[in-house]
Scaffold this motif. Structure first.
Motif, PDB file in Angstrom:
ATOM      1  N   THR A 245       0.818  -1.224   0.000  1.00 58.99           N
ATOM      2  CA  THR A 245       0.000   0.000   0.000  1.00 58.99           C
ATOM      3  C   THR A 245       0.846   1.266   0.000  1.00 58.99           C
ATOM      4  O   THR A 245       0.298   2.367   0.059  1.00 58.99           O
ATOM      5  CB  THR A 245      -0.930   0.032   1.230  1.00 58.99           C
ATOM      6  N   ASP A 246       2.177   1.141  -0.064  1.00 55.47           N
ATOM      7  CA  ASP A 246       3.024   2.324   0.011  1.00 55.47           C
ATOM      8  C   ASP A 246       2.733   3.301  -1.122  1.00 55.47           C
ATOM      9  O   ASP A 246       2.871   4.513  -0.953  1.00 55.47           O
ATOM     10  CB  ASP A 246       4.506   1.924   0.007  1.00 55.47           C
ATOM     11  N   TRP A 247       2.299   2.792  -2.272  1.00 53.20           N
ATOM     12  CA  TRP A 247       2.025   3.661  -3.419  1.00 53.20           C
ATOM     13  C   TRP A 247       0.758   4.506  -3.217  1.00 53.20           C
ATOM     14  O   TRP A 247       0.505   5.440  -3.985  1.00 53.20           O
ATOM     15  CB  TRP A 247       1.905   2.829  -4.691  1.00 53.20           C
ATOM     16  N   GLY A 262      -3.053  -3.753   8.682  1.00 50.80           N
ATOM     17  CA  GLY A 262      -2.904  -2.889   7.519  1.00 50.80           C
ATOM     18  C   GLY A 262      -3.917  -3.207   6.441  1.00 50.80           C
ATOM     19  O   GLY A 262      -4.908  -3.882   6.659  1.00 50.80           O
ATOM     20  N   GLY A 263      -3.674  -2.696   5.243  1.00 49.21           N
ATOM     21  CA  GLY A 263      -4.567  -2.934   4.120  1.00 49.21           C
ATOM     22  C   GLY A 263      -5.516  -1.779   3.876  1.00 49.21           C
ATOM     23  O   GLY A 263      -5.617  -0.843   4.670  1.00 49.21           O
ATOM     24  N   VAL A 264      -6.226  -1.855   2.759  1.00 40.46           N
ATOM     25  CA  VAL A 264      -7.150  -0.807   2.334  1.00 40.46           C
ATOM     26  C   VAL A 264      -8.512  -1.040   2.972  1.00 40.46           C
ATOM     27  O   VAL A 264      -9.110  -2.111   2.814  1.00 40.46           O
ATOM     28  CB  VAL A 264      -7.278  -0.792   0.799  1.00 40.46           C
ATOM     29  N   LEU A 265      -9.020  -0.053   3.683  1.00 41.82           N
ATOM     30  CA  LEU A 265     -10.314  -0.171   4.358  1.00 41.82           C
ATOM     31  C   LEU A 265     -11.455  -0.007   3.354  1.00 41.82           C
ATOM     32  O   LEU A 265     -11.477   0.947   2.570  1.00 41.82           O
ATOM     33  CB  LEU A 265     -10.439   0.897   5.445  1.00 41.82           C
ATOM     34  N   GLY A 281      -9.002  -8.833  -2.324  1.00 46.49           N
ATOM     35  CA  GLY A 281      -7.938  -9.809  -2.089  1.00 46.49           C
ATOM     36  C   GLY A 281      -7.115  -9.527  -0.847  1.00 46.49           C
ATOM     37  O   GLY A 281      -7.572  -8.888   0.107  1.00 46.49           O
ATOM     38  N   ASP A 282      -5.853  -9.992  -0.860  1.00 44.11           N
ATOM     39  CA  ASP A 282      -4.998  -9.930   0.323  1.00 44.11           C
ATOM     40  C   ASP A 282      -4.744  -8.515   0.828  1.00 44.11           C
ATOM     41  O   ASP A 282      -4.469  -8.314   2.011  1.00 44.11           O
ATOM     42  CB  ASP A 282      -3.641 -10.581   0.018  1.00 44.11           C
ATOM     43  N   VAL A 283      -4.807  -7.530  -0.062  1.00 44.36           N
ATOM     44  CA  VAL A 283      -4.511  -6.149   0.327  1.00 44.36           C
ATOM     45  C   VAL A 283      -5.718  -5.458   0.948  1.00 44.36           C
ATOM     46  O   VAL A 283      -5.584  -4.377   1.527  1.00 44.36           O
ATOM     47  CB  VAL A 283      -4.023  -5.348  -0.902  1.00 44.36           C
ATOM     48  N   ALA A 284      -6.893  -6.069   0.858  1.00 42.97           N
ATOM     49  CA  ALA A 284      -8.148  -5.404   1.215  1.00 42.97           C
ATOM     50  C   ALA A 284      -8.627  -5.801   2.611  1.00 42.97           C
ATOM     51  O   ALA A 284      -8.717  -6.983   2.931  1.00 42.97           O
ATOM     52  CB  ALA A 284      -9.227  -5.741   0.186  1.00 42.97           C
ATOM     53  N   ALA A 285      -8.948  -4.782   3.424  1.00 43.33           N
ATOM     54  CA  ALA A 285      -9.494  -5.026   4.764  1.00 43.33           C
ATOM     55  C   ALA A 285     -11.007  -4.795   4.715  1.00 43.33           C
ATOM     56  O   ALA A 285     -11.489  -3.675   4.892  1.00 43.33           O
ATOM     57  CB  ALA A 285      -8.832  -4.103   5.785  1.00 43.33           C
TER      58      ALA A 285
END
Length: 398
Positions: A245-247, A262-265, A281-285
């Motif tokens: 998510t650094d970008w 972490g991750g995108v809410l 997916g894995d990045v998503a909260a």
């Protein structure tokens, strides 16, 4: 779906990104559809990397044949990473110096492996996340004799089994009391430990890594926090991953705190509070049955979220189709299956223990919230209906 969504840009060409693109086309979306990936490889399946691929049993991990993307009119852009996003202008900055516009942005950038701070970049030290990682590891197996795997989560345990299959001496190091402690608790972790020990794996639990021992530019051992040194010509670091998510820094897209994973809410359809921005997916909260937003790093979860997200983007509500969380792990001749949401605070009941087969129930406030089994697929899956009622996934409420 609003007529203004003429271009969907999916950043991340892994399983979740691909499934979202597929579901959009399946749902009737006919607009421009771009799938952006930072690797120079078309979407591939990650679970075989720690199993069949490392063992040399398969070379093909592609999720779809090359012609699929032309047939589905999906523009596949590989070897390009997203470096930033302007949500007001609806433009994503790219690593090649260009920008890509979007009407709807789907963030599917997944995870990157954690590294041990201060570990030198020397030959023989590996992480395992990408196809390139797996290939580098497999190429060294022919000359390696002694392997140390740091981290006894699912990936670490699968690798231990795979490397024993290849004839290596394997030591599995885990700072927690047992393998899979964080995922399955100590009682079930002890059963997994017994399995690995019966296969000749040396377990060093309850102790962390202090440093690596090197000879020249190659690793020769691992020094543990208790002062002992384990000889090794191959070391794999498997201490978990962090969301990419650094970008998104400075974009206004909300992120969960690192302490919460972490991750995108997002809401229960994958939509963020920023118009036109989604995550999967894995990045998503996403909202979770435990009462807060949480990332779920399961293969099946990626596909289920993609169905819900794509439908919502197309104006259809499919939230009731979110399933009970499910994950599996192949270790030796055993398939360990996890259905539901185990937590360390749960009461664990070992229902059956037949050596290489076992079944455990996880209770919370007296209610069944998860079932874990080894080589007991029928008994695990029999609990699905009960768990669906107990867990009350957020998508089925209201």
């Amino acid at each position: 779906m609003s007529h203004s969504v003429e271009h969907v840009l999916i950043v991340g060409a892994g399983l979740a990104g691909l499934r979202t693109a597929e579901e959009l086309r399946r749902g009737g979306y006919t607009g421009e559809l771009t799938l952006l990936g930072d690797e120079n490889r078309a979407p591939y399946d990650r679970p075989p990397l720690s199993k069949q691929y490392v063992r040399g049993e398969t070379d093909d991990t592609a999720l779809r044949p090359a012609e699929f993307f032309d047939e589905q009119d999906i523009r596949l852009r590989l070897g390009i990473a997203a470096t930033g996003v302007d949500t007001a202008a609806r433009r994503v900055r790219l690593s090649d110096g260009t920008e890509a516009g979007y009407d709807a942005l789907v963030i599917a950038t997944g995870l990157r492996p954690r590294r041990i701070p201060g570990v030198p970049e020397v030959s023989g030290v590996h992480v395992l996340r990408s196809h390139t990682d797996a290939q580098a590891l497999r190429e060294q197996l022919g000359s390696a004799r002694k392997a140390v795997i740091v981290g006894a989560g699912f990936i670490g345990c699968e690798l231990a089994a795979g490397l024993r299959h290849r004839g290596l001496d394997v030591t599995l190091v885990e700072p927690q009391p047992t393998p899979l402690f964080a995922a399955l608790d100590a009682e079930v972790g002890a059963l997994v430990a017994r399995l690995h020990e019966s296969e000749g794996v040396e377990l060093r639990c309850g102790v962390g890594v202090e440093s690596l021992v090197t000879e020249g530019d190659s690793v020769s051992g691992v020094r543990l926090a208790d002062g002992s040194v384990i000889d090794a010509d191959l070391v794999v670091i498997g201490i978990g991953s962090v969301p990419v998510t650094d970008w998104l820094e400075g974009s206004g897209i909300p992120l969960a705190a690192p302490g919460d994973g972490g991750g995108v809410l997002t809401d229960e359809t994958g939509h963020t509070i920023v118009p036109g921005v989604w995550a999967v997916g894995d990045v998503a909260a996403w909202p979770h049955a435990i009462g807060r937003n949480k990332r779920v790093e399961h293969w099946t979860n990626a596909g289920e979220q993609a169905q819900v997200l794509a439908a919502a983007l197309l104006g259809v509500d499919r939230r009731s189709e979110v399933q009970v969380p499910y994950v599996w792990s192949d270790q030796y001749d055993m398939k360990i299956q996890v259905l539901g949401i185990p937590a360390l605070a749960d009461e664990v009941q070992i229902v059956e223990d037949k050596g290489r087969k076992f079944l455990a129930h996880y209770l919370r406030a007296g209610e069944l919230v998860a079932v874990v089994g080894a080589s007991m697929a029928g008994k695990v899956m029999k609990a699905r209906a009960q768990l669906a009622v107990t867990l009350h996934p957020p998508a089925t409420v209201g």
